[in-house]
Design an enzyme around this catalytic site. Structure first.
Site, PDB file in Angstrom:
ATOM      1  N   ASN A  42       0.826  -1.214   0.000  1.00  0.00           N
ATOM      2  CA  ASN A  42       0.000   0.000   0.000  1.00  0.00           C
ATOM      3  C   ASN A  42       0.857   1.259   0.000  1.00  0.00           C
ATOM      4  O   ASN A  42       0.572   2.224  -0.714  1.00  0.00           O
ATOM      5  CB  ASN A  42      -0.918   0.009   1.223  1.00  0.00           C
ATOM      6  CG  ASN A  42      -2.064  -0.985   1.122  1.00  0.00           C
ATOM      7  OD1 ASN A  42      -2.328  -1.535   0.060  1.00  0.00           O
ATOM      8  ND2 ASN A  42      -2.736  -1.224   2.233  1.00  0.00           N
ATOM      9  N   ARG A 398      -4.691   2.635 -13.550  1.00  0.00           N
ATOM     10  CA  ARG A 398      -3.298   2.771 -13.137  1.00  0.00           C
ATOM     11  C   ARG A 398      -2.707   1.455 -12.639  1.00  0.00           C
ATOM     12  O   ARG A 398      -3.294   0.759 -11.837  1.00  0.00           O
ATOM     13  CB  ARG A 398      -3.179   3.836 -12.042  1.00  0.00           C
ATOM     14  CG  ARG A 398      -1.739   4.149 -11.681  1.00  0.00           C
ATOM     15  CD  ARG A 398      -1.661   5.193 -10.590  1.00  0.00           C
ATOM     16  NE  ARG A 398      -1.818   6.538 -11.099  1.00  0.00           N
ATOM     17  CZ  ARG A 398      -2.810   7.356 -10.764  1.00  0.00           C
ATOM     18  NH1 ARG A 398      -3.738   6.934  -9.937  1.00  0.00           N
ATOM     19  NH2 ARG A 398      -2.878   8.577 -11.244  1.00  0.00           N
ATOM     20  N   HIS A 428     -14.979   3.468 -15.139  1.00  0.00           N
ATOM     21  CA  HIS A 428     -14.824   2.635 -13.950  1.00  0.00           C
ATOM     22  C   HIS A 428     -16.090   1.818 -13.673  1.00  0.00           C
ATOM     23  O   HIS A 428     -16.150   1.047 -12.721  1.00  0.00           O
ATOM     24  CB  HIS A 428     -14.489   3.543 -12.759  1.00  0.00           C
ATOM     25  CG  HIS A 428     -14.013   2.836 -11.536  1.00  0.00           C
ATOM     26  ND1 HIS A 428     -14.764   2.748 -10.387  1.00  0.00           N
ATOM     27  CD2 HIS A 428     -12.862   2.169 -11.272  1.00  0.00           C
ATOM     28  CE1 HIS A 428     -14.099   2.084  -9.461  1.00  0.00           C
ATOM     29  NE2 HIS A 428     -12.941   1.714  -9.974  1.00  0.00           N
ATOM     30  N   ARG A 557     -13.931   2.268   4.484  1.00  0.00           N
ATOM     31  CA  ARG A 557     -12.724   1.450   4.666  1.00  0.00           C
ATOM     32  C   ARG A 557     -11.462   2.292   4.749  1.00  0.00           C
ATOM     33  O   ARG A 557     -10.609   2.074   5.600  1.00  0.00           O
ATOM     34  CB  ARG A 557     -12.597   0.467   3.501  1.00  0.00           C
ATOM     35  CG  ARG A 557     -11.423  -0.487   3.634  1.00  0.00           C
ATOM     36  CD  ARG A 557     -11.115  -1.167   2.320  1.00  0.00           C
ATOM     37  NE  ARG A 557     -10.364  -0.315   1.413  1.00  0.00           N
ATOM     38  CZ  ARG A 557     -10.472  -0.335   0.086  1.00  0.00           C
ATOM     39  NH1 ARG A 557     -11.331  -1.138  -0.489  1.00  0.00           N
ATOM     40  NH2 ARG A 557      -9.747   0.461  -0.663  1.00  0.00           N
TER      41      ARG A 557
END
Length: 696
Positions: A42, A398, A428, A557
């Site tokens: 991450n 990406r 998307h 989240r």
């Protein structure tokens, strides 16, 4: 006090929640390793994208403040301070807890100094036969331009001394990503021992430089700016332009230099010069670099006892094994809750369509797909079978651009019509439309979802799939594809709600409606599950609703720029659930005076999704499915095992059971329910006698 949390710091707090899972002593050992690797992965993406963007702003001299009041300079300083603390936590956990615990369980990380004579001979053979031929040393000449090293590769820096004249020089050895990071070492017992490839190369690198002595080595790793935009106005061929972007990203400006804390001073200075790194971009680590590669350890064979019990996807009770997916969908709308319920029905629908003589056309948006995608294979088969296949391939997804380019080329060669997204917008939306000839007319079958058409992530992410052949959804799906491929305007449809044209205004209308009901003293409630909440207009509307008395429960989240628990947000509760599956579904509930509106969506509540992407929000009308979605939403707010409260200062606090309260873990509950229902349905089928129909 600003009424808006800093986006970057909020994301880092999310990553801390991920790291917190690795810190849990109750977690199985290899699951702790996995979460540590995820937190590192991450951070890699965070530096490539968010830090890369901020550095470009800082270098341009811009001092514009974001919604939290931070300038690019202040943002970068705050990020560095927070990341340094996070890195310290990561390496303390690795060095003092995980490595010793792994060794006790028979998974042993060896240094070159710990190898026995037999093991040194073994590694020497491995180096000569399998590693040395693939290495390309790069000399560092102070009088020449420095060598360019690719991003996110481990690189070994060496100091060499010529015994004849005592002269010193430096050399870099990039370690290609195709080489394994972990080299297994034979031991006398049954332990799984291994050495990291950079340590093995350092131990044998002198063989690459005959007549010279290596007097010092260190490893380093550079992260480069990944936020390189496509110049669409000047791009005559978007696919060619994306290939240029991929090349540029590998050698773009440095945004982070990771180096071993033990690196000699001269090697550190040389590496800093080669990578053009400032002091603020250097992060020194007391341990191996690239902790994301620890993910390999989490899946070592023969160590299942150190992992969570497997939760295999269950068969949905709505799907009859062996029955046609088209007949099944025609009978009833279907909701699938992944990964508790299998993604296979979605794959089956597309595979059936590829071979079904009555299917005329398949139209699908592909954003992120699996490496070996059954769905793309089915679309290729469909095109080869003469179906009209239209694939909208998003090349601006990406870090998946290279794979999308390759698969798009395969589809095109099979005869599919390829559309490379929409100019100035990312596509998307998660939608597949199948047109089938039935009884002399065309019937449209639609899959609408919150997640990608990716078989791999469908087993790791929580997502929702909705399958229907209702005419209003099918008609809207056709209009959407016509608008996207024909470059016409995205207007409001009968049922589907697209972004950027209609989704945000409608969400604001829904919030305003609850606000007005609260002002009138009527029950008013909003429950939303989203991955990120950043859009200032949505946040402002939620604050207004809270002040009017609307009960607001948010399950976010990751990024949450809304500040809960203040005077202006006292009726807003924000929780974040971090568990074995990545929470990815977007699901919204508005009370609407007792006749609730329930919607699923591909879009988070971020400006980029609502204003700069082609997205879809899908209202769910079928009563049984709507009730199920509401129960799913509510269950997350009962979690007292893997949920966190987001606090007013942006930090997180684990939610623990109150006195007398039973432990409740939402993801475990969802899996147990799916397993129970699947078992009951299987039992029901086993008790049903079907007549044998003789073959003609």
């Amino acid at each position: 006090m600003p009424e808006y949390h800093n986006r970057e710091l909020s994301w880092l707090e999310f990553n801390q929640r991920v790291l917190d899972q690795a810190l849990k002593e109750s977690m199985p050992l290899l699951e702790r390793v996995k979460f540590l690797a995820i937190s590192a992965s991450n951070l890699d993406e965070f530096f490539q994208v968010r830090v890369g963007s901020l550095m470009l702003l800082r270098r341009s001299g811009r001092k514009t403040r974001d919604n939290s009041g931070y300038t690019p300079f202040r943002n970068l300083a705050a990020i560095r301070e927070r990341v340094l603390k996070m890195n310290q936590d990561q390496y303390d956990l690795l060095n003092h807890t995980l490595i010793p615990a792994l060794a006790q369980k028979g998974i042993v990380l060896l240094s070159a100094e710990q190898l026995t004579d037999i093991q040194r001979s073994q590694t020497a053979i491995i180096f000569e036969d399998n590693i040395s031929p693939l290495l390309t040393p790069l000399a560092v000449d102070p009088n020449s331009p420095p060598p360019i090293v690719p991003a996110l590769h481990i690189v070994l820096a060496c100091r060499l001394v010529d015994p004849a004249d005592k002269s010193t020089r430096h050399v870099l050895i990039p370690i290609h990503e195709n080489l394994p990071r972990r080299i297994s070492i034979t031991t006398e017992d049954e332990t799984h021992a291994f050495i990291l490839i950079e340590d093995l190369i350092a131990a044998h690198a002198d063989r690459l430089f005959p007549g010279e002595n290596i007097t010092a080595t260190t490893a380093f790793r550079v992260t480069r700016n990944g936020d390189i935009a496509v110049e669409e106005e000047d791009a005559t061929d978007l696919a060619d332009e994306m290939e240029d972007v991929l090349t540029a990203r590998r050698f773009a400006d440095t945004v982070r230099l990771e180096i071993r804390a033990s690196a000699p001073r001269d090697l550190s200075r040389m590496i800093q010069n080669v990578t053009a790194s400032s002091a603020q971009e250097i992060y020194r680590h007391d341990g191996p670099l690239g902790l994301s590669s620890l993910m390999e350890l989490a899946f070592l064979p023969d160590f299942d006892h150190l992992r969570d019990e497997d939760w295999p996807a269950q068969n949905s009770p709505s799907i009859t094994p062996g029955a046609s997916m088209f007949e099944t969908i025609a009978a009833n709308d279907i909701l699938l809750f992944h990964p508790y319920e299998s993604f296979d029905p979605v794959i089956r629908m597309i595979e059936e369509a590829a071979s079904d003589p009555d299917v005329i056309a398949i139209k699908q948006v592909l954003y992120r797909t699996a490496r070996q995608s059954q769905i793309i294979d089915a679309l290729i088969k469909a095109a080869e079978n003469g179906k009209h296949v239209t694939a909208l391939v998003e090349l601006k997804a990406r870090f998946d651009e290279a794979r999308n380019l390759t698969r798009a080329d395969e589809l095109q060669r099979a005869g599919a019509q390829i559309v490379y997204g929409v100019k100035n917008l990312k596509t998307h939306a998660k939608i597949c439309l199948i047109l089938r000839r039935e009884s002399g007319r065309i019937r449209r079958y639609v899959h609408l979802g919150t997640g990608n058409y990716n078989e791999t992530t469908s087993r790791l992410y929580t997502d929702l799939s909705y399958l229907t052949c209702k005419s209003e959804y099918g008609n809207d799906a056709s209009l959407l594809f016509n608008a996207v491929t024909g470059r016409s305007k995205l207007l409001r449809f009968q049922r589907l709600i697209p972004a950027p044209s209609a989704m945000k205004p409608l969400l604001l209308d829904y919030i305003a409606g609850e606000t007005e009901r609260a002002k009138q003293g009527l029950p008013a409630k909003i429950i939303a599950k989203t991955n990120s909440l950043q859009d200032p207009d949505i946040i402002a509307a939620l604050y207004t609703a809270s002040e009017a008395g609307v009960e607001i429960k948010l399950n976010v989240r990751g990024i949450c720029c809304l500040i809960p628990g203040e005077k202006f947000s006292r009726n807003i509760e924000v929780v974040s659930v971090i568990d074995r599956f990545l929470e990815h579904a977007r699901l919204f509930y508005f009370h609407q005076g007792g006749d609730p509106e329930v919607l699923i969506s591909s879009a988070d509540w971020m400006t980029r999704n609502l204003e700069k992407r082609v997205e879809l929000m899908i209202p769910i009308d079928e009563k049984t499915i709507k009730r199920r979605l509401i129960k799913i939403l509510e269950a997350y707010f009962r979690d007292n095992q893997n949920a966190y409260h987001i606090l007013p200062d942006g930090s997180s606090e684990p939610i623990t059971p109150k006195r007398g309260e039973k432990a409740f873990r939402a993801q475990e509950y969802f899996y147990t329910q799916a397993k129970r229902v699947a078992k009951a349905r299987e039992h029901e089928r086993s008790m049903t006698f079907e007549p044998h129909v003789p073959q003609e």
